[in-house]
Design a protein around this motif. Structure first.
Motif: not given
Length: 117
Positions: A19-23, A36-37, A70-78, A88-92
């Motif tokens: 999974q890490t390699a895929a990310t 992401l930036q 991949a769980g790096l980004v989330g979303s919500r309705r506004d 996943a701030p650790a990815a940044l």
């Protein structure tokens, strides 16, 4: 735990390493790194992302969907908009550390051009 798992970094099981390699493969895209930036500056919608980084709306949406899976980004309705944010701030942190390491390296020397005889 298998014999391969105990030799893995941090003792991570083989499945986690896959999974890490895929990310990391997912992050091999400069466009996704730009997304992401941009999201690191705060949550935003696709229109604002387009203004910040350019590209086609459908392409940005596809990249966002991959980052979300991949769980790096989330979303919500506004209201009628979908707002995206870093999940996943650790990815940044990892991306920043790699970029800093690469920036600190001296530029590669350019070999002088030789004319062929």
């Amino acid at each position: 735990m298998t014999a391969d798992d105990k030799d893995a970094p941090g003792g991570a099981p083989g499945e986690v390493l896959e999974q890490t390699a895929a990310t990391f493969g997912l992050l091999a895209s400069p466009a996704r790194l730009r997304i992401l930036q941009a999201l690191a500056q705060g949550e935003t919608n696709v229109t604002t992302l387009l203004d910040r980084i350019g590209g086609a709306p459908s392409t940005i949406s596809q990249h966002l969907a991959a980052l979300k899976r991949a769980g790096l980004v989330g979303s919500r309705r506004d209201g009628r908009r979908q707002v995206y944010f870093i999940e996943a701030p650790a990815a940044l942190t990892v991306i920043r550390l790699v970029a800093e390491q690469l920036s600190a390296r001296p530029a590669p020397a350019v070999a002088p051009h030789r004319n062929a005889p």
